[in-house]
Design a protein around this motif. Structure first.
Motif, PDB file in Angstrom:
ATOM      1  N   GLY A   1       2.572  -4.807   3.244  1.00  0.00           N
ATOM      2  CA  GLY A   1       3.653  -3.850   3.396  1.00  0.00           C
ATOM      3  C   GLY A   1       3.256  -2.493   2.872  1.00  0.00           C
ATOM      4  O   GLY A   1       2.112  -2.272   2.455  1.00  0.00           O
ATOM      5  N   MET A   2       4.222  -1.559   2.895  1.00  0.00           N
ATOM      6  CA  MET A   2       3.963  -0.190   2.460  1.00  0.00           C
ATOM      7  C   MET A   2       5.175   0.371   1.735  1.00  0.00           C
ATOM      8  O   MET A   2       6.304  -0.022   2.000  1.00  0.00           O
ATOM      9  N   TYR A   3       4.891   1.265   0.771  1.00  0.00           N
ATOM     10  CA  TYR A   3       5.962   1.962   0.066  1.00  0.00           C
ATOM     11  C   TYR A   3       5.634   3.451   0.090  1.00  0.00           C
ATOM     12  O   TYR A   3       4.530   3.840   0.478  1.00  0.00           O
ATOM     13  N   THR A   4       6.593   4.287  -0.301  1.00  0.00           N
ATOM     14  CA  THR A   4       6.439   5.732  -0.086  1.00  0.00           C
ATOM     15  C   THR A   4       6.299   6.539  -1.375  1.00  0.00           C
ATOM     16  O   THR A   4       5.878   7.689  -1.353  1.00  0.00           O
ATOM     17  N   TYR A   5       6.657   5.954  -2.484  1.00  0.00           N
ATOM     18  CA  TYR A   5       6.542   6.475  -3.849  1.00  0.00           C
ATOM     19  C   TYR A   5       7.210   7.819  -4.151  1.00  0.00           C
ATOM     20  O   TYR A   5       8.043   7.906  -5.033  1.00  0.00           O
ATOM     21  N   PHE A   6       6.829   8.893  -3.469  1.00  0.00           N
ATOM     22  CA  PHE A   6       7.211  10.234  -3.923  1.00  0.00           C
ATOM     23  C   PHE A   6       8.717  10.482  -3.840  1.00  0.00           C
ATOM     24  O   PHE A   6       9.359  10.129  -2.849  1.00  0.00           O
ATOM     25  N   ALA A   7       9.244  11.106  -4.890  1.00  0.00           N
ATOM     26  CA  ALA A   7      10.692  11.311  -4.994  1.00  0.00           C
ATOM     27  C   ALA A   7      11.150  12.601  -4.318  1.00  0.00           C
ATOM     28  O   ALA A   7      12.338  12.876  -4.250  1.00  0.00           O
ATOM     29  N   SER A   8      10.184  13.392  -3.827  1.00  0.00           N
ATOM     30  CA  SER A   8      10.522  14.683  -3.238  1.00  0.00           C
ATOM     31  C   SER A   8      10.622  14.551  -1.713  1.00  0.00           C
ATOM     32  O   SER A   8       9.602  14.467  -1.022  1.00  0.00           O
ATOM     33  N   ASN A   9      11.847  14.514  -1.205  1.00  0.00           N
ATOM     34  CA  ASN A   9      12.075  14.387   0.241  1.00  0.00           C
ATOM     35  C   ASN A   9      11.362  15.519   0.978  1.00  0.00           C
ATOM     36  O   ASN A   9      11.557  16.683   0.650  1.00  0.00           O
TER      37      ASN A   9
ATOM     38  N   MET B   1       6.270  -5.448   5.371  1.00  0.00           N
ATOM     39  CA  MET B   1       7.458  -5.032   4.624  1.00  0.00           C
ATOM     40  C   MET B   1       7.473  -3.515   4.507  1.00  0.00           C
ATOM     41  O   MET B   1       6.421  -2.907   4.303  1.00  0.00           O
ATOM     42  N   PHE B   2       8.657  -2.935   4.605  1.00  0.00           N
ATOM     43  CA  PHE B   2       8.780  -1.508   4.312  1.00  0.00           C
ATOM     44  C   PHE B   2       9.642  -1.357   3.065  1.00  0.00           C
ATOM     45  O   PHE B   2      10.775  -1.846   3.025  1.00  0.00           O
ATOM     46  N   ILE B   3       9.079  -0.711   2.060  1.00  0.00           N
ATOM     47  CA  ILE B   3       9.789  -0.497   0.796  1.00  0.00           C
ATOM     48  C   ILE B   3       9.943   1.004   0.572  1.00  0.00           C
ATOM     49  O   ILE B   3       9.040   1.661   0.033  1.00  0.00           O
ATOM     50  N   PRO B   4      11.068   1.584   1.028  1.00  0.00           N
ATOM     51  CA  PRO B   4      11.258   3.014   0.792  1.00  0.00           C
ATOM     52  C   PRO B   4      11.440   3.277  -0.704  1.00  0.00           C
ATOM     53  O   PRO B   4      11.983   2.435  -1.424  1.00  0.00           O
TER      54      PRO B   4
ATOM     55  N   ALA C   1       0.837  -1.207   0.000  1.00  0.00           N
ATOM     56  CA  ALA C   1       0.000   0.000   0.000  1.00  0.00           C
ATOM     57  C   ALA C   1       0.870   1.254   0.000  1.00  0.00           C
ATOM     58  O   ALA C   1       2.032   1.218   0.419  1.00  0.00           O
ATOM     59  N   LEU C   2       0.294   2.353  -0.418  1.00  0.00           N
ATOM     60  CA  LEU C   2       1.010   3.630  -0.403  1.00  0.00           C
ATOM     61  C   LEU C   2       0.854   4.312   0.959  1.00  0.00           C
ATOM     62  O   LEU C   2      -0.266   4.568   1.404  1.00  0.00           O
ATOM     63  N   LEU C   3       1.992   4.600   1.583  1.00  0.00           N
ATOM     64  CA  LEU C   3       1.978   5.356   2.841  1.00  0.00           C
ATOM     65  C   LEU C   3       2.229   6.828   2.527  1.00  0.00           C
ATOM     66  O   LEU C   3       3.308   7.181   2.048  1.00  0.00           O
TER      67      LEU C   3
ATOM     68  N   VAL D   1      14.164  -1.948  -2.191  1.00  0.00           N
ATOM     69  CA  VAL D   1      14.154  -0.491  -2.376  1.00  0.00           C
ATOM     70  C   VAL D   1      13.493  -0.237  -3.728  1.00  0.00           C
ATOM     71  O   VAL D   1      13.830  -0.890  -4.719  1.00  0.00           O
ATOM     72  N   SER D   2      12.529   0.688  -3.791  1.00  0.00           N
ATOM     73  CA  SER D   2      11.915   1.010  -5.077  1.00  0.00           C
ATOM     74  C   SER D   2      12.434   2.358  -5.576  1.00  0.00           C
ATOM     75  O   SER D   2      12.814   3.215  -4.776  1.00  0.00           O
ATOM     76  N   ILE D   3      12.472   2.494  -6.898  1.00  0.00           N
ATOM     77  CA  ILE D   3      12.998   3.719  -7.503  1.00  0.00           C
ATOM     78  C   ILE D   3      11.893   4.443  -8.254  1.00  0.00           C
ATOM     79  O   ILE D   3      11.235   3.873  -9.123  1.00  0.00           O
ATOM     80  N   THR D   4      11.690   5.702  -7.898  1.00  0.00           N
ATOM     81  CA  THR D   4      10.740   6.581  -8.591  1.00  0.00           C
ATOM     82  C   THR D   4      11.560   7.636  -9.323  1.00  0.00           C
ATOM     83  O   THR D   4      12.068   8.541  -8.701  1.00  0.00           O
ATOM     84  N   SER D   5      11.799   7.462 -10.635  1.00  0.00           N
ATOM     85  CA  SER D   5      11.159   6.507 -11.501  1.00  0.00           C
ATOM     86  C   SER D   5      12.122   6.199 -12.636  1.00  0.00           C
ATOM     87  O   SER D   5      13.157   6.837 -12.760  1.00  0.00           O
ATOM     88  N   PHE D   6      11.735   5.273 -13.515  1.00  0.00           N
ATOM     89  CA  PHE D   6      12.584   5.051 -14.685  1.00  0.00           C
ATOM     90  C   PHE D   6      12.384   6.156 -15.721  1.00  0.00           C
ATOM     91  O   PHE D   6      13.339   6.674 -16.283  1.00  0.00           O
TER      92      PHE D   6
END
Length: 277
Positions: free
Chosen positions: A141-149, A173-176, A123-125, A219-224
């Motif tokens: 688990g959860m991921y954070t998606y946005f690339a703007s810290n 799971m935590f997927i930053p 899910a998106l946190l 670790v996920s990458i936003t974006s290709f």
């Protein structure tokens, strides 16, 4: 390929976002291409009109029936040794936790748990309060998606340690999500305050460092290739059209961010071996 999984934005057949063309018909070609380069493909289910626990149930069946047997279809090895598809659900908070629970908890009214369509759901946190919603919804688990810290609670690097602690204590799971920078003013002129300069690759490396600090599984990458938000890491050369100027990586090489990604992905693999010792 050290970065072994491509996560594909997906809409049901015939649907797309307001700016795009329906793309489900491209999936077979993408899977075949991925197979040629020994990478896997996972699905990022986008919000569409009428998306809820029932329609997502249909989507999961459709994707698994149609693509699940392809060699390039990504399966995640769980701690219990099962290999399951992994789905990211973008803007998952738009549907209430109680509705998701119908699908994602073992006692749900149309649960997929322990069926042929079971999978790992991420899910998106966005806000801090979403943590407990994600937990009660039955997500894995959860991921954070946005690339703007700093843009949201979830996308602020400084919060990742606390989020990881929460996830660990609840078996999630935590997927930053990390990105190379951010600039979306060509499509959202008012959003200047969320622009993040790439600083010659340093922004990306700082995000990667912050992600590795919490020892995540993935670790996920936003974006290709989201050029309109300035988060692309694909090769780039100077280009200008009548309506827009594309960002390039000068004075660096066109593949600078792919190289950085490869280097950090290898570093991540080595670090993980250490953690698991």
């Amino acid at each position: 390929a050290p970065a072994g999984v491509l996560v594909l934005s997906w809409y049901p057949p015939g649907l797309a976002d307001d700016n795009g063309e329906p793309s489900d018909s491209l999936v077979p070609f993408i899977l075949d291409a991925a197979q040629r380069y020994a990478i896997k493909v996972a699905f990022h289910i986008q919000p569409y009109k009428g998306r809820d626990d029932h329609t997502v149930h249909e989507n999961i069946k459709y994707i698994m029936d149609k693509y699940g047997s392809h060699a390039a279809f990504y399966k995640y090895k769980t701690s219990t040794g099962r290999s399951l598809p992994l789905f990211y659900i973008y803007d998952s908070y738009l549907t209430p936790a109680e509705s998701w629970a119908n699908l994602l908890t073992p006692s749900g009214s149309h649960s997929i748990r322990n069926t042929a369509y079971d999978a790992v759901f991420i899910a998106l946190l966005v806000e801090e309060g979403h943590k407990n919603d994600i937990l009660s919804a039955g997500y894995d688990g959860m991921y954070t998606y946005f690339a703007s810290n700093g843009f949201s609670f979830g996308s602020s690097h400084q919060n990742w340690k606390a989020i990881k602690t929460f996830c660990d204590s609840n078996n999630l799971m935590f997927i930053p999500s990390v990105g190379p920078g951010y600039i979306d003013t060509s499509i959202r002129p008012w959003n200047n305050h969320n622009t993040r300069n790439r600083v010659n690759g340093k922004y990306y490396e700082t995000a990667l460092q912050a992600a590795l600090m919490v020892r995540p599984e993935i670790v996920s990458i936003t974006s290709f290739n989201e050029w309109h938000e300035g988060t692309q890491i694909e090769k780039a050369v100077p280009k200008k059209t009548l309506t827009r100027l594309y960002l390039d990586y000068l004075p660096h090489q066109p593949n600078m961010y792919l190289e950085l990604t490869r280097r950090w992905a290898e570093h991540f693999s080595k670090e993980k071996e250490q953690w698991l010792m």
